[in-house]
Structures are given as structure tokens and as C-alpha cells.
Scaffold this motif. Structure first.
Motif, mmCIF file in Angstrom:
data_model
loop_
_atom_site.group_PDB
_atom_site.id
_atom_site.type_symbol
_atom_site.label_atom_id
_atom_site.label_comp_id
_atom_site.label_asym_id
_atom_site.label_seq_id
_atom_site.Cartn_x
_atom_site.Cartn_y
_atom_site.Cartn_z
ATOM 1 N N ALA A 215 25.784 63.493 12.050
ATOM 2 C CA ALA A 215 26.930 62.637 12.352
ATOM 3 C C ALA A 215 26.478 61.349 13.038
ATOM 4 C CB ALA A 215 27.920 63.388 13.238
ATOM 5 N N PHE A 216 25.527 61.457 13.954
ATOM 6 C CA PHE A 216 24.992 60.266 14.629
ATOM 7 C C PHE A 216 24.382 59.300 13.612
ATOM 8 C CE2 PHE A 216 21.089 58.697 17.139
ATOM 9 C CZ PHE A 216 21.723 57.499 17.460
ATOM 10 N N GLY A 217 23.573 59.827 12.699
ATOM 11 C CA GLY A 217 22.963 58.962 11.692
ATOM 12 C C GLY A 217 23.989 58.333 10.767
ATOM 13 N N ALA A 218 24.994 59.117 10.363
ATOM 14 C CA ALA A 218 26.008 58.597 9.447
ATOM 15 C C ALA A 218 26.851 57.509 10.098
ATOM 16 C CB ALA A 218 26.900 59.741 8.966
ATOM 17 N N VAL A 219 27.302 57.760 11.328
ATOM 18 C CA VAL A 219 28.116 56.762 12.032
ATOM 19 C C VAL A 219 27.314 55.483 12.263
ATOM 20 C CG1 VAL A 219 29.271 56.250 14.214
ATOM 21 C CG2 VAL A 219 29.637 58.440 13.102
ATOM 22 N N LEU B 138 26.976 53.525 8.982
ATOM 23 C CA LEU B 138 28.225 52.872 8.591
ATOM 24 C C LEU B 138 28.541 51.678 9.484
ATOM 25 C CD1 LEU B 138 30.470 55.971 7.791
ATOM 26 C CD2 LEU B 138 29.577 54.288 6.171
ATOM 27 N N GLU B 139 28.443 51.880 10.799
ATOM 28 C CA GLU B 139 28.793 50.793 11.718
ATOM 29 C C GLU B 139 27.823 49.623 11.592
ATOM 30 O OE1 GLU B 139 31.328 51.430 15.639
ATOM 31 O OE2 GLU B 139 29.317 52.278 15.798
ATOM 32 N N VAL B 140 26.547 49.911 11.557
ATOM 33 C CA VAL B 140 25.570 48.834 11.493
ATOM 34 C C VAL B 140 25.615 48.137 10.138
ATOM 35 C CG1 VAL B 140 23.119 48.269 11.647
ATOM 36 C CG2 VAL B 140 24.115 49.904 13.225
ATOM 37 N N SER B 141 25.942 48.868 9.085
ATOM 38 C CA SER B 141 26.095 48.227 7.773
ATOM 39 C C SER B 141 27.195 47.171 7.816
ATOM 40 C CB SER B 141 26.415 49.266 6.701
ATOM 41 O OG SER B 141 25.318 50.117 6.482
ATOM 42 N N GLY B 142 28.288 47.494 8.506
ATOM 43 C CA GLY B 142 29.361 46.511 8.649
ATOM 44 C C GLY B 142 28.935 45.302 9.440
ATOM 45 N N ASP C 85 33.572 35.893 11.393
ATOM 46 C CA ASP C 85 32.434 36.675 10.900
ATOM 47 C C ASP C 85 31.393 36.880 11.992
ATOM 48 O OD1 ASP C 85 33.547 36.917 8.408
ATOM 49 O OD2 ASP C 85 32.437 35.246 7.531
ATOM 50 N N SER C 86 31.157 35.842 12.777
ATOM 51 C CA SER C 86 30.181 35.959 13.855
ATOM 52 C C SER C 86 30.651 36.966 14.903
ATOM 53 C CB SER C 86 29.934 34.592 14.502
ATOM 54 O OG SER C 86 29.020 34.683 15.563
ATOM 55 N N ALA C 87 31.934 36.927 15.235
ATOM 56 C CA ALA C 87 32.466 37.882 16.213
ATOM 57 C C ALA C 87 32.370 39.315 15.692
ATOM 58 C CB ALA C 87 33.915 37.530 16.543
ATOM 59 N N ASP C 88 32.633 39.522 14.390
ATOM 60 C CA ASP C 88 32.512 40.860 13.802
ATOM 61 C C ASP C 88 31.070 41.358 13.870
ATOM 62 O OD1 ASP C 88 35.172 41.032 13.233
ATOM 63 O OD2 ASP C 88 34.978 40.578 11.095
ATOM 64 N N ALA C 89 30.132 40.474 13.593
ATOM 65 C CA ALA C 89 28.723 40.873 13.612
ATOM 66 C C ALA C 89 28.247 41.202 15.021
ATOM 67 C CB ALA C 89 27.861 39.765 13.012
ATOM 68 N N ARG C 90 28.854 40.582 16.028
ATOM 69 C CA ARG C 90 28.412 40.791 17.408
ATOM 70 C C ARG C 90 29.165 41.904 18.126
ATOM 71 N NH1 ARG C 90 29.902 36.390 20.224
ATOM 72 N NH2 ARG C 90 30.833 35.231 18.513
ATOM 73 N N GLN C 91 30.130 42.525 17.453
ATOM 74 C CA GLN C 91 30.913 43.581 18.095
ATOM 75 C C GLN C 91 30.038 44.786 18.401
ATOM 76 O OE1 GLN C 91 34.279 44.764 15.800
ATOM 77 N NE2 GLN C 91 35.087 46.124 17.350
ATOM 78 N N LEU C 92 30.158 45.313 19.606
ATOM 79 C CA LEU C 92 29.319 46.441 20.021
ATOM 80 C C LEU C 92 29.628 47.701 19.202
ATOM 81 C CD1 LEU C 92 29.348 46.102 23.909
ATOM 82 C CD2 LEU C 92 27.347 45.945 22.421
ATOM 83 N N PRO C 93 28.602 48.447 18.779
ATOM 84 C CA PRO C 93 28.815 49.685 17.998
ATOM 85 C C PRO C 93 29.092 50.871 18.935
ATOM 86 C CG PRO C 93 26.478 49.232 18.175
ATOM 87 C CD PRO C 93 27.180 48.097 18.877
ATOM 88 N N TYR C 94 30.273 50.901 19.503
ATOM 89 C CA TYR C 94 30.600 51.923 20.507
ATOM 90 C C TYR C 94 30.474 53.343 19.954
ATOM 91 C CZ TYR C 94 32.488 48.132 23.369
ATOM 92 O OH TYR C 94 32.634 46.985 24.098
ATOM 93 N N LEU C 95 30.979 53.582 18.745
ATOM 94 C CA LEU C 95 30.935 54.932 18.175
ATOM 95 C C LEU C 95 29.505 55.405 17.980
ATOM 96 C CD1 LEU C 95 33.798 54.821 15.510
ATOM 97 C CD2 LEU C 95 33.792 56.037 17.697
ATOM 98 N N SER C 96 28.664 54.515 17.467
ATOM 99 C CA SER C 96 27.263 54.883 17.235
ATOM 100 C C SER C 96 26.555 55.191 18.545
ATOM 101 C CB SER C 96 26.538 53.754 16.500
ATOM 102 O OG SER C 96 27.134 53.499 15.258
ATOM 103 N N LEU C 97 26.747 54.355 19.531
ATOM 104 C CA LEU C 97 26.099 54.581 20.820
ATOM 105 C C LEU C 97 26.588 55.889 21.449
ATOM 106 C CD1 LEU C 97 26.200 50.950 22.244
ATOM 107 C CD2 LEU C 97 24.167 52.198 21.497
ATOM 108 N N ALA D 154 19.508 52.143 6.853
ATOM 109 C CA ALA D 154 18.694 53.085 6.093
ATOM 110 C C ALA D 154 17.793 53.890 7.021
ATOM 111 C CB ALA D 154 17.849 52.338 5.063
ATOM 112 N N GLY D 155 17.233 53.236 8.030
ATOM 113 C CA GLY D 155 16.380 53.941 8.973
ATOM 114 C C GLY D 155 17.131 55.005 9.737
ATOM 115 N N ALA D 156 18.353 54.690 10.162
ATOM 116 C CA ALA D 156 19.152 55.665 10.898
ATOM 117 C C ALA D 156 19.481 56.868 10.028
ATOM 118 C CB ALA D 156 20.440 55.010 11.402
ATOM 119 N N ALA D 157 19.833 56.623 8.770
ATOM 120 C CA ALA D 157 20.156 57.736 7.873
ATOM 121 C C ALA D 157 18.931 58.623 7.639
ATOM 122 C CB ALA D 157 20.687 57.197 6.545
ATOM 123 N N GLY D 158 17.778 57.994 7.382
ATOM 124 C CA GLY D 158 16.566 58.771 7.130
ATOM 125 C C GLY D 158 16.123 59.583 8.335
ATOM 126 N N LEU D 159 16.154 58.969 9.503
ATOM 127 C CA LEU D 159 15.753 59.687 10.717
ATOM 128 C C LEU D 159 16.741 60.795 11.066
ATOM 129 C CD1 LEU D 159 14.477 56.692 12.878
ATOM 130 C CD2 LEU D 159 13.113 58.599 12.000
#
Length: 461
Positions: A62-66, A69-73, A213-225, A436-441
Motif C-alpha cells: 500500500a505504501f508503494g502504491a500510494v 500514484l501521488e508522486v506520478s501526479g 500547475d506549479s502549486a499542484d506539483a509542490r503540494q506535499l504528498p501527505y498520504l504517501s508520507l 517506478a522506484g517506489a513500486a519496485g521497492l
């Protein structure tokens, strides 16, 4: 009376038993439910280990999947900043600049007389061609339902109208007819009243999309963390539990899973921190400067066009109260805005490469204003020909000063654009490979968790 044979039992008439439905099967013992089986398994250590191993593997996956997904966005938004929204914002600014410069060149060529200078005519044609090309590119890159597309459509419809008016002004000017000046003023009104406002709205819309777009890219990945902290904490707990029950310091499988989760969490935290810093730097030190410099350049072009039209109109167009020349008044307004924007651009410049062109522009603006005052004094004194040379002459003219301002602003814009591109590309690169790294690990961590738990289970066989 006839009796049945002896030994034969009498049978009462009744339904045929051969057609009766089969009797229901005997009830079986109750089958335990899934929850019951789970409770039963949890009463033994092997059962508990299986449950814990499944939960740990699920947490790692679940950690890798989230994270993926979040970092891909975030990475997609960062890519939009670099390859879509910022280029469109720059194109919108260039559309505005090309239109304003074309209007300036049209007025300059008109002032030169019946035979326009070849370089002025070529620059006008290049501006119109550039604006047309950029409008086609912007239309192809913009959704038809957006406000930007509406502005592009408006500009595409109005540009031929404007160029037609300029051609009429030129034709009348070549014949020495005063109607040429009226056509030129009408074309300028079309440009300043309709084309440039539409271009400004287009620029504002695309700049707003860039900021989004810049604000979306800089949004913290709270779920992943959060998922990473939970998965890592659960793995550490499991290793501690194993140590307390077996007195073994390490379980190799759980150790690999913990290392994989730690790498993903660290990669996520560091990568996103770097990406946020780079993208924020691109906006603060790049885009804000670009915005101010673009507006400064546009105001310099508008000021130059109004300066030329002051001589074309020769007092025929007054302010609504009838006390001042409209074009001279607009020139003063544009120059005031230009000076303020150059002051802001100087404050935003990060180093000498950014500040030096702005300082050159400030000096040239001061020179331009001094020469303009002298030209106005000459024209007000009745010497139109001398005033004309002071405005469009090859040497010591306001036109020469304007060209210096425009060249300095072009250098400053190129420098800030380079800074933006470098920082934005760095922000996008910091997120590259992370999904990709998160999914593989995560897959590696889940498999190692299962192997580590199975190693413990083998001790009970």
C-alpha cells in the motif's frame, strides 16, 4: 364374501410413496466462519505470524502504491510546468509583444513618409507573421472550452481587420492623402482597445494556469508520507517482537523489507523537498521576473507607439476634457508604468547577469525621457520637421533610446527565462524515477516480509 389369502397384510389406500420428495439431508456440523477461523488461528503462534506477515506485506505494498500514484501526479504537474503551461505563458507574452511592436512599427513607418524604410516594414511584417504563427500554435495546444481559446479566436478574427486598416493607411499616405492618418489612428484604436486587451487576458489566463500547475506539483504528498511512517513503524515493531521472542538480533527478510521501506520514504522526502524548492525558485526568481519584464517591455512598446502617434495626429485627438493631447497623455502613463516595473525587476534580479540589463534599460529610459521632452518642446515651437528627426532620426533620437531599452529588456528576459528553465527542469528531475522506484521497492519489501515470516514459521515444523 371373499377374504384375502392368509399372510397378506391389508394396505390402506393412499398416495403413491414412490413419488414423494426425498427427505432433507441430515444437518452437518456448523462450518466456522472466516472470522472464526481467524480467531482460531490467532490462538497459536504460527497463526499469529501468518496474520502479521500478511498485514505487513499489505502495508508495504500500500505504501508503494500510494507513493507511486501521488508522486506520478506531482511529476505530471511538474512536467506540465516545463513543457506546457510555461511555454504557453511565454507564447502569450510574445503574442502581446509582437502585436504591440507591429503597432509601433506601423506608426514609425507612417511618420517616415510615403516610402517606408525597408527595415521598419520588414519588422512590421515579421511581427504580424510571428503573432499569427503563435496564435495557430496556441490554438492547437489549448482546449476549445477554455477562456484562453476564446481569446485566441478573438485575436485571430481581429488581426486581419487590423492589418487591413494599416494597408489602407499606407495606401493613402503614399498618395499624400490626410485620410491615411485617420486610418492609422483607427487601426491603433483597434489594437489598443481590442487586440491588446484580448492578448493581455490570454497572457493572464496562461500565467494563472502556470501558477496552478506549479502549486499542484509542490503540494506535499501527505498520504504517501503517512503510509510510509506506518509501514516502517510496523516493520520495526515486528523485528522487535521477533527479537524478544527468539533473542535473534536480525531477521534477514524483515531487515530487507525495512531497508526498502526506509529507502522509499527517504527518497520521497528528499526528492519532494528538492522538487518543491526548485519549482518555487522557478516561480519566485524566474516567473515573477519574467512577468514584470514582459509588462515593462509591452509598456515601452505602447509608449513608443503613442509617441509616434502624437506626431501623426498633431493635436487632432484630445483627452475627454479637451485640455490635453490624448497620445501624449498615454505616453506619460506608459512611461510611468515602465519606470515602476523596471524598479521592481531590478529588485527581483538575483545576480549581475539579471541586474545589469535592467540597469541598462533604466539608463536608456532616462535618456529617452530627456530626448522626448526636447522633441516636444521643438514641436510645440512649430518646428515639426526638426521634432520628427528628434523622434525617428537615426542618431540622438527617441527612437534610438527606445531601441536600447528594448534590447536591454530582451537580454533580461532571456536571462530570467534561462533561470526559470533550469530551476523547473531541476524540480521535475527530482521526482523522476520515484514512482517506478517506489513500486519496485514495495514489491521487494513485501516479498522480503513474506520470506522473513516464513523463516520464522519453518521453526515450528
Amino acid at each position: 364374501m371373499t377374504h384375502p389369502p392368509s399372510g397378506t397384510a391389508l394396505r390402506e389406500p393412499g398416495p403413491d410413496r414412490s413419488s414423494a420428495p426425498p427427505s432433507p439431508p441430515a444437518p452437518r456440523p456448523d462450518t466456522p466462519s472466516a472470522a472464526g477461523r481467524l480467531r482460531a488461528a490467532a490462538t497459536t503462534e504460527p497463526g499469529r505470524l501468518r496474520i502479521i506477515g500478511a498485514v505487513l506485506a499489505a502495508l508495504v505494498v500500500a505504501f508503494g502504491a500510494v507513493t507511486a500514484l501521488e508522486v506520478s501526479g506531482r511529476a505530471s504537474s511538474a512536467d506540465d510546468v516545463v513543457n506546457h503551461s510555461q511555454p504557453l505563458s511565454a507564447d502569450a507574452a510574445n503574442i502581446y509583444r509582437s502585436l504591440a511592436d507591429a503597432d509601433t512599427m506601423a506608426a514609425s513607418g507612417f511618420l517616415a513618409g510615403a516610402q517606408e524604410p525597408a527595415d521598419v516594414l520588414a519588422r512590421y511584417d515579421a511581427d504580424i507573421e510571428e503573432a499569427s504563427r503563435l496564435l495557430v500554435d496556441a490554438a492547437a495546444s489549448t482546449d476549445a472550452s477554455t477562456p484562453s481559446h476564446e481569446e485566441i479566436t478573438t485575436l485571430s478574427e481581429l488581426l486581419p481587420v487590423y492589418t487591413g486598416l494599416i494597408e489602407r493607411a499606407r495606401a493613402n499616405n503614399r498618395q499624400g492623402l490626410p485620410l491615411g492618418g485617420a486610418y492609422l489612428r483607427y487601426a491603433n484604436q483597434k489594437m489598443s482597445g481590442e487586440l491588446l486587451p484580448a492578448a493581455e487576458r490570454l497572457y493572464a489566463a496562461e500565467t494563472g494556469r502556470l501558477a496552478h500547475d506549479s502549486a499542484d506539483a509542490r503540494q506535499l504528498p501527505y498520504l504517501s508520507l503517512g503510509a510510509g511512517v506506518v509501514a516502517l513503524a510496523a516493520l520495526v515493531w515486528m523485528q522487535r517482537r521477533t527479537y524478544r521472542r527468539t533473542n535473534r538480533v536480525f531477521n534477514h527478510g524483515l531487515l530487507v523489507a525495512t531497508a526498502a521501506a526506509s529507502v522509499v520514504l527517504l527518497w520521497l522526502a528528499v526528492g519532494h523537498t528538492v522538487a518543491r524548492a526548485e519549482l518555487r525558485g522557478a516561480m519566485v526568481h524566474g516567473q515573477e521576473s519574467l512577468d514584470v519584464l514582459n509588462k515593462a517591455r509591452i509598456n515601452s512598446l505602447k509608449a513608443r507607439a503613442n509617441e509616434n502617434l502624437t506626431l501623426v495626429a498633431r493635436g487632432a485627438v484630445l483627452t475627454p476634457d479637451g485640455t490635453r493631447d490624448q497620445y501624449e497623455t498615454d505616453y506619460g502613463t506608459d512611461m510611468k508604468a515602465l519606470v515602476a516595473q523596471l524598479r521592481s525587476a531590478g529588485g527581483l534580479a538575483d545576480d549581475a547577469r539579471g541586474s545589469e540589463p535592467v540597469a541598462d534599460a533604466v539608463r536608456s529610459v532616462s535618456e529617452w525621457q530627456d530626448r522626448h521632452r526636447k522633441a516636444r518642446t521643438t514641436d510645440d515651437g512649430g518646428d515639426y520637421e526638426s521634432a520628427l528627426r528628434q523622434v525617428i532620426g537615426a542618431e540622438d533620437s527617441t527612437g534610438e533610446s527606445f531601441e536600447k531599452v528594448d534590447a536591454a529588456l530582451e537580454r533580461a528576459l532571456a536571462q530570467e527565462q534561462d533561470e526559470f528553465d533550469e530551476a523547473a527542469a531541476g524540480g521535475r528531475g527530482a521526482l523522476g524515477g520515484l514512482p517506478a522506484g517506489a513500486a519496485g521497492l514495495a514489491v521487494l519489501g513485501a516479498a522480503a516480509t513474506v520470506l522473513g515470516v516464513n523463516r520464522r514459521l519453518s521453526e515450528y515444523r
